[in-house]
Design an enzyme around this catalytic site. Sequence first.
Site: not given
Ligand SMILES: CNC(=O)c1cccc(C)c1Nc1nc(N2CCN(c3ccccc3Cl)CC2)nc(N2CSC[C@H]2C(=O)NC)n1
Ligand code: NI
Length: 184
Positions: A60, A65, A110-111, A153-154, A157
């Site tokens: 997301g 952002q 979060c990015l 989450h989004e 933001h």
């Molecule tokens: C602190 N622990 C952690 O972060 C965490 C740790 C483990 C698991 C999870 C599930 C966690 N949690 C979490 N993991 C994600 N990703 C998992 C990996 N993935 C991804 C990675 C590589 C290729 C393709 C993809 Cl798809 C990308 C997205 N994303 C978000 N969020 C929160 S909601 C918005 C979303 C977001 O896009 N964040 C950048 N949370």
């Molecule tokens: Ni975020």
Amino acid sequence: MITMNDIIREGHPTLTMVAKEVPIPPSEEDREVLSSLLEYVINSQDPETAAKYGLRPGIGLAAPQINVSKRMLAVNVTDNQGKLYSYALFNPKIISHSIEKAYLTSGEGCLSVDRNVPGFVPRYARVTVRGWDVDGNEVKLRLKGLPAIVFQHEIDHLNGIMFYDHINPSNPFEPIPDAIAIER
Ligand SMILES: CNC(=O)c1cccc(C)c1Nc1nc(N2CCN(c3ccccc3Cl)CC2)nc(N2CSC[C@H]2C(=O)NC)n1
Ligand code: NI
């Protein structure tokens, strides 16, 4: 295309502002920004593209952002039944939600946050989101599971809220009563 250089990080004031509604029908500029958000999320999930441009993967992304304080977001996520939710919306709003809560057992990332912030982030287990798509058509989504988490989450933001604002400071992993644990 959006790269990591366009993504602002915590400490930047835009991340804590309430973003402005987008006039519907959307302008060409707003349509381009919305499309670029979805393009980033999709690009970031493709290993080759992500490696080529140094993109951090996400499911997301919200316009604040990239320092655009307007109510737009994009989500590209597959739920645990393998259903793809790929949406780019103007003015998304949660119009109803469950009382029941849910959370990612691994916490959230979060990015715009270049550090690991451990802890459970309580979210609604189910939400109904209304918004407008890139062509200005109204969209209504009933969400649960990981898609529901990402949309919340989004949407946070757009209201200047970061995921860690929801983590219990005295006990980040305190069990959330009656909540659904989402393993990913
Ligand atoms: C602190 N622990 C952690 O972060 C965490 C740790 C483990 C698991 C999870 C599930 C966690 N949690 C979490 N993991 C994600 N990703 C998992 C990996 N993935 C991804 C990675 C590589 C290729 C393709 C993809 Cl798809 C990308 C997205 N994303 C978000 N969020 C929160 S909601 C918005 C979303 C977001 O896009 N964040 C950048 N949370
Ligand atoms: Ni975020």
